[in-house]
Design a protein around this motif. Structure first.
Motif, PDB file in Angstrom:
ATOM      1  N   PHE A 166      46.771  51.758  52.563  1.00  0.00           N
ATOM      2  CA  PHE A 166      46.560  51.991  51.213  1.00  0.00           C
ATOM      3  C   PHE A 166      47.550  51.353  50.364  1.00  0.00           C
ATOM      4  CE2 PHE A 166      47.285  56.153  48.555  1.00  0.00           C
ATOM      5  CZ  PHE A 166      46.424  55.895  47.455  1.00  0.00           C
ATOM      6  N   ILE A 167      49.063  51.121  50.627  1.00  0.00           N
ATOM      7  CA  ILE A 167      49.942  50.330  49.749  1.00  0.00           C
ATOM      8  C   ILE A 167      49.386  48.785  49.767  1.00  0.00           C
ATOM      9  CG2 ILE A 167      52.062  49.264  50.039  1.00  0.00           C
ATOM     10  CD1 ILE A 167      53.225  51.805  51.165  1.00  0.00           C
ATOM     11  N   TYR A 168      48.883  48.128  50.724  1.00  0.00           N
ATOM     12  CA  TYR A 168      48.443  46.877  50.834  1.00  0.00           C
ATOM     13  C   TYR A 168      47.222  46.614  49.793  1.00  0.00           C
ATOM     14  CZ  TYR A 168      45.367  42.730  51.962  1.00  0.00           C
ATOM     15  OH  TYR A 168      44.841  41.722  51.880  1.00  0.00           O
ATOM     16  N   GLU A 169      46.308  47.729  49.693  1.00  0.00           N
ATOM     17  CA  GLU A 169      45.100  47.705  48.815  1.00  0.00           C
ATOM     18  C   GLU A 169      45.330  47.873  47.386  1.00  0.00           C
ATOM     19  OE1 GLU A 169      42.256  46.659  49.143  1.00  0.00           O
ATOM     20  OE2 GLU A 169      42.085  46.555  51.494  1.00  0.00           O
ATOM     21  N   ALA A 170      46.506  48.724  47.158  1.00  0.00           N
ATOM     22  CA  ALA A 170      47.134  48.871  45.703  1.00  0.00           C
ATOM     23  C   ALA A 170      47.848  47.683  45.242  1.00  0.00           C
ATOM     24  CB  ALA A 170      48.157  50.072  45.813  1.00  0.00           C
ATOM     25  N   HIS A 171      48.306  46.877  46.062  1.00  0.00           N
ATOM     26  CA  HIS A 171      49.163  45.601  45.955  1.00  0.00           C
ATOM     27  C   HIS A 171      48.023  44.547  45.657  1.00  0.00           C
ATOM     28  CE1 HIS A 171      53.489  45.954  45.912  1.00  0.00           C
ATOM     29  NE2 HIS A 171      53.377  47.073  46.922  1.00  0.00           N
ATOM     30  N   ARG A 172      47.129  44.657  46.435  1.00  0.00           N
ATOM     31  CA  ARG A 172      45.992  43.649  46.050  1.00  0.00           C
ATOM     32  C   ARG A 172      45.314  43.896  44.942  1.00  0.00           C
ATOM     33  NH1 ARG A 172      40.450  43.395  49.926  1.00  0.00           N
ATOM     34  NH2 ARG A 172      39.664  41.271  49.141  1.00  0.00           N
ATOM     35  N   LEU A 173      45.266  45.038  44.437  1.00  0.00           N
ATOM     36  CA  LEU A 173      44.581  45.352  43.197  1.00  0.00           C
ATOM     37  C   LEU A 173      45.611  45.003  42.053  1.00  0.00           C
ATOM     38  CD1 LEU A 173      42.617  46.886  41.092  1.00  0.00           C
ATOM     39  CD2 LEU A 173      43.967  48.873  41.367  1.00  0.00           C
ATOM     40  N   TYR A 174      46.710  45.066  42.225  1.00  0.00           N
ATOM     41  CA  TYR A 174      47.712  44.556  41.099  1.00  0.00           C
ATOM     42  C   TYR A 174      47.804  42.869  41.020  1.00  0.00           C
ATOM     43  CZ  TYR A 174      52.135  43.926  38.359  1.00  0.00           C
ATOM     44  OH  TYR A 174      53.002  43.539  37.696  1.00  0.00           O
ATOM     45  N   ALA A 175      47.754  42.495  42.350  1.00  0.00           N
ATOM     46  CA  ALA A 175      47.669  41.006  42.189  1.00  0.00           C
ATOM     47  C   ALA A 175      46.523  40.579  41.384  1.00  0.00           C
ATOM     48  CB  ALA A 175      47.962  40.461  43.517  1.00  0.00           C
ATOM     49  N   GLY A 176      45.360  40.959  41.653  1.00  0.00           N
ATOM     50  CA  GLY A 176      44.043  40.545  41.125  1.00  0.00           C
ATOM     51  C   GLY A 176      44.078  40.768  39.523  1.00  0.00           C
ATOM     52  N   VAL A 177      44.705  42.036  39.348  1.00  0.00           N
ATOM     53  CA  VAL A 177      44.868  42.140  37.769  1.00  0.00           C
ATOM     54  C   VAL A 177      45.597  40.993  37.068  1.00  0.00           C
ATOM     55  CG1 VAL A 177      45.338  43.680  35.877  1.00  0.00           C
ATOM     56  CG2 VAL A 177      44.302  44.469  38.023  1.00  0.00           C
ATOM     57  N   VAL A 178      46.659  41.058  37.690  1.00  0.00           N
ATOM     58  CA  VAL A 178      47.699  39.928  37.005  1.00  0.00           C
ATOM     59  C   VAL A 178      47.125  38.420  37.026  1.00  0.00           C
ATOM     60  CG1 VAL A 178      50.060  38.626  37.647  1.00  0.00           C
ATOM     61  CG2 VAL A 178      49.596  41.070  37.890  1.00  0.00           C
ATOM     62  N   ARG A 179      46.577  38.007  38.325  1.00  0.00           N
ATOM     63  CA  ARG A 179      45.902  36.905  38.362  1.00  0.00           C
ATOM     64  C   ARG A 179      44.516  36.585  37.522  1.00  0.00           C
ATOM     65  NH1 ARG A 179      47.580  36.329  44.662  1.00  0.00           N
ATOM     66  NH2 ARG A 179      50.057  36.447  44.290  1.00  0.00           N
ATOM     67  N   ARG A 180      44.006  37.707  37.062  1.00  0.00           N
ATOM     68  CA  ARG A 180      42.721  37.811  36.858  1.00  0.00           C
ATOM     69  C   ARG A 180      41.668  37.199  37.579  1.00  0.00           C
ATOM     70  NH1 ARG A 180      42.899  39.695  31.572  1.00  0.00           N
ATOM     71  NH2 ARG A 180      45.045  39.645  30.438  1.00  0.00           N
ATOM     72  N   ASN A 181      41.625  37.702  38.923  1.00  0.00           N
ATOM     73  CA  ASN A 181      40.649  36.937  39.653  1.00  0.00           C
ATOM     74  C   ASN A 181      39.702  38.200  40.458  1.00  0.00           C
ATOM     75  OD1 ASN A 181      41.884  38.293  41.950  1.00  0.00           O
ATOM     76  ND2 ASN A 181      43.390  36.620  42.434  1.00  0.00           N
ATOM     77  N   ASP A 182      38.858  37.745  41.072  1.00  0.00           N
ATOM     78  CA  ASP A 182      37.772  38.572  41.595  1.00  0.00           C
ATOM     79  C   ASP A 182      38.459  39.640  42.677  1.00  0.00           C
ATOM     80  OD1 ASP A 182      38.229  37.384  43.784  1.00  0.00           O
ATOM     81  OD2 ASP A 182      36.166  36.477  44.212  1.00  0.00           O
TER      82      ASP A 182
END
Length: 323
Positions: A274-290
């Motif tokens: 759960f934590i990993y996926e939340a961090h993955r979402l945040y990283a994706g938003v910051v980097r504006r990637n898919d």
């Protein structure tokens, strides 16, 4: 009893056609019955019951009587259905503006406003009586409290006024664990309060990602969800914070209950995911990637909570002590 946690399908051609009919116009009994069921938001009720039954196992440290479990599940479903029906009644104006809610019966005209109110009150009364008879007055009172929290605190007070609506309004969705525990013990203790805390912390990380998908809907209806007021970046960051808080909260149950290897292992493994996926979402938003996929976190959060509470129930029945 719960916040609007599960998405609803987009309106069909039939639903759009039905919305042009006068409210309460005559339709077939099967369609009418389906409309009443839809008014209760059954997909939300399923998630509430998933948290109730394992809590009863934990309270009993085994299997409660079949009649008690059945009675509490039926009473709890009726109570949640009542709260959801009241919610549909009070939100009927904004439901007309949002694509994801345009199939609700009060929008399509399959249920009249009067029918919805009578139905909601009937479910509230019946659920209270059922829970009082099969369990105790404390259980019934907690159920009434859950309805009031969802209808008054969330729907009427918070939803249209603050982007923290889902945080404090989410208290209603935490009540089933207290109801399940009280049904078995006629009391409350630290264990259900910790489970209450877990669901409370889980709700923002669960629902705010969904609100990103329906940002335009909420903006059109002038509902101040965090995704509308602060944007996707804030949602992603808050999802990380609440995911961590949820997992830490879930581990508090280990020494307090105490819980054994089954729950501890499931809480750590599913929590890490759960934590990993939340961090993955945040990283994706910051980097504006898919990798920015809020709905992935939304769906995963449901799976996470389901795994956690299944582990609560299994651990209570097949306890394997840590030491």
């Amino acid at each position: 009893m719960a916040t609007e946690q599960l998405t609803e399908p987009a309106p069909s051609h039939d639903a759009v056609t039905a919305s042009n009919q006068p409210a309460g116009s005559k339709i077939g009994w099967k369609r009418k019955l389906a409309a009443y069921v839809a008014l209760t938001k059954p997909r939300i009720i399923e998630l509430l019951l998933i948290t109730t039954l394992p809590t009863m196992f934990l309270a009993q440290r085994g299997l409660p009587s079949v009649w008690l479990m059945l009675g509490v599940l039926i009473g709890g479903a009726l109570s949640a259905g009542s709260a959801n029906a009241f919610n549909c009644y009070f939100d009927r104006d904004i439901d007309r503006l949002m694509k994801r809610t345009q199939r609700r019966p009060l929008v399509t005209g399959e249920i009249s406003e009067r029918e919805a109110l009578v139905f909601a009150w009937a479910l509230a009364i019946i659920s209270t009586v059922v829970l009082w008879l099969v369990a105790n007055i404390l259980t019934a009172a907690l159920s009434v409290g859950a309805i009031l929290l969802y209808v008054v605190l969330y729907t009427l007070i918070l939803k249209r006024r603050t982007d923290q609506n889902i945080v404090w309004g989410g208290v209603a969705g935490c009540m089933p664990v207290l109801i399940g525990w009280a049904a078995v013990t006629n009391d409350l203790s630290w264990e259900p309060l910790i489970l209450f805390l877990v669901i409370f912390l889980w709700t923002p990380a669960h629902y705010w990602p969904l609100s990103v998908k329906y940002m335009a809907d909420y903006d059109r209806a002038d509902v101040p969800m965090l995704s509308v007021t602060n944007g996707e970046g804030s949602v992603a960051l808050q999802s990380v914070i609440y995911a961590w808080a949820t997992v830490v909260g879930s581990l508090l149950l280990v020494p307090v209950a105490p819980m054994g290897w089954i729950y501890t292992g499931a809480a750590i493994a599913s929590g890490a995911w759960f934590i990993y996926e939340a961090h993955r979402l945040y990283a994706g938003v910051v980097r504006r990637n898919d990798k920015s996929n809020p709905m992935r976190v939304f769906h995963l959060s449901i799976l996470y909570l389901t795994i956690l509470f299944i582990a609560v129930g299994v651990d209570a029945v097949a306890y394997l002590p840590l030491g």
